[in-house]
Scaffold this active site. Structure first.
Site, PDB file in Angstrom:
ATOM      1  N   HIS A 185      34.454  36.352  41.572  1.00 40.37           N
ATOM      2  CA  HIS A 185      34.743  37.646  40.957  1.00 40.37           C
ATOM      3  C   HIS A 185      34.169  37.709  39.543  1.00 40.37           C
ATOM      4  O   HIS A 185      33.884  36.671  38.926  1.00 40.37           O
ATOM      5  CB  HIS A 185      36.263  37.861  40.835  1.00 40.37           C
ATOM      6  CG  HIS A 185      36.975  38.103  42.121  1.00 40.37           C
ATOM      7  ND1 HIS A 185      38.099  37.396  42.496  1.00 40.37           N
ATOM      8  CD2 HIS A 185      36.762  38.998  43.117  1.00 40.37           C
ATOM      9  CE1 HIS A 185      38.530  37.835  43.668  1.00 40.37           C
ATOM     10  NE2 HIS A 185      37.732  38.817  44.061  1.00 40.37           N
ATOM     11  N   CYS A 214      44.354  35.673  38.334  1.00 42.31           N
ATOM     12  CA  CYS A 214      44.530  36.017  39.753  1.00 42.31           C
ATOM     13  C   CYS A 214      45.988  36.210  40.148  1.00 42.31           C
ATOM     14  O   CYS A 214      46.285  36.971  41.067  1.00 42.31           O
ATOM     15  CB  CYS A 214      43.942  34.916  40.639  1.00 42.31           C
ATOM     16  SG  CYS A 214      42.199  34.580  40.381  1.00 42.31           S
TER      17      CYS A 214
END
Length: 256
Positions: free
Chosen positions: A159, A246
């Site tokens: 990401h 996260c």
């Protein structure tokens, strides 16, 4: 400041991986690390919510990806892989009391780990989990609120926020090998250390920068710049291709 988290799933070993090979995850240690992570957030002054609704879903501890929360709305994402698409409903059920819920639908793909919010500028990674349709769909939802959506090329990591996070609204911590820095013209750029490429993922909470204690050089670097730092061990979650951001959704609570 409220931070939403989710307890680790007993099925965490079956988490989805893109760049890493599977290795054994110690679930008892993971539970202890998650408890320490939540305590760190509380020490930063946050009220921590611990959800449990998705315990059967392997990746459910990584709450950042299924929903993107703004001051005005919360956007349920379409997720880049099918195995994670059941996670969003429990998060939508929680946030419905605080935000109007919008949804992004396939074939647009987007995950929260690719969305870096710096004031009204929203940087979105073009990554293995987020495509251009996903970025456009997000822009269509948030542009009326005055946000500017800016695509960023990501290479070699899962990401955008694996390789780039904000220390504050003027300063970014970036791994330039993984993230194209061209869209970040005007920011103060702090580069990751060659020996700690994953050190770019940090989580600012209130006046504190939360960091992974596995990266002592990066911690020392950030402290040398004048930031207050707290660190914790998330080594079992790193095996699941995770970083500090996260596992939480920070937001200012209000009611619809």
């Amino acid at each position: 400041m409220t931070v939403v988290t989710h307890v680790p799933s007993p099925a965490l070993q079956d988490c989805a991986l893109t760049f890493l090979e599977s290795e054994p995850i110690d679930l008892v240690k993971a539970a202890r690390e998650h408890a320490d992570y939540c305590r760190m957030l509380e020490l930063c002054g946050a009220h921590v919510v611990r959800l449990e609704e998705n315990r059967s879903l392997a990746d459910s501890v990584f709450v950042e990806d299924p929903i993107i929360v703004f001051e005005e709305t919360a956007v349920l994402t379409s997720m880049g892989i099918e195995s994670r698409r059941k996670e969003g409903e429990a998060l939508a059920a929680f946030f419905r009391a605080h935000r109007k819920i919008e949804r992004i639908a396939l074939p647009a793909k987007i995950e929260g780990g690719d969305v870096l919010k710096v004031g009204r500028r929203i940087y979105v990674g073009i990554s293995p989990r987020t495509n251009k349709r996903g970025i456009k769909a997000l822009n269509d939802i948030i542009q009326p609120f005055g946000y500017e959506t800016i695509p960023v090329r990501v290479n070699g990591c899962l990401h955008l926020k694996t390789g780039c996070t904000a220390l504050d609204e003027e300063t970014l911590l970036i791994n330039k090998d993984w993230v194209d820095i061209t869209p970040f013209n005007g920011f103060r750029i702090i580069e990751t250390l060659p020996e700690e490429p994953f050190g770019a993922n940090v989580l600012p909470i209130q006046d504190t920068v939360c960091m992974n204690e596995a990266f002592p050089g990066t911690i020392a670097l950030v402290r040398s710049l004048g930031y207050m730092v707290r660190s914790t061990d998330i080594s079992e979650f790193v095996k699941a291709e995770a970083g500090l951001t996260c596992m939480s959704i920070p937001f200012l609570a209000n009611h619809v």
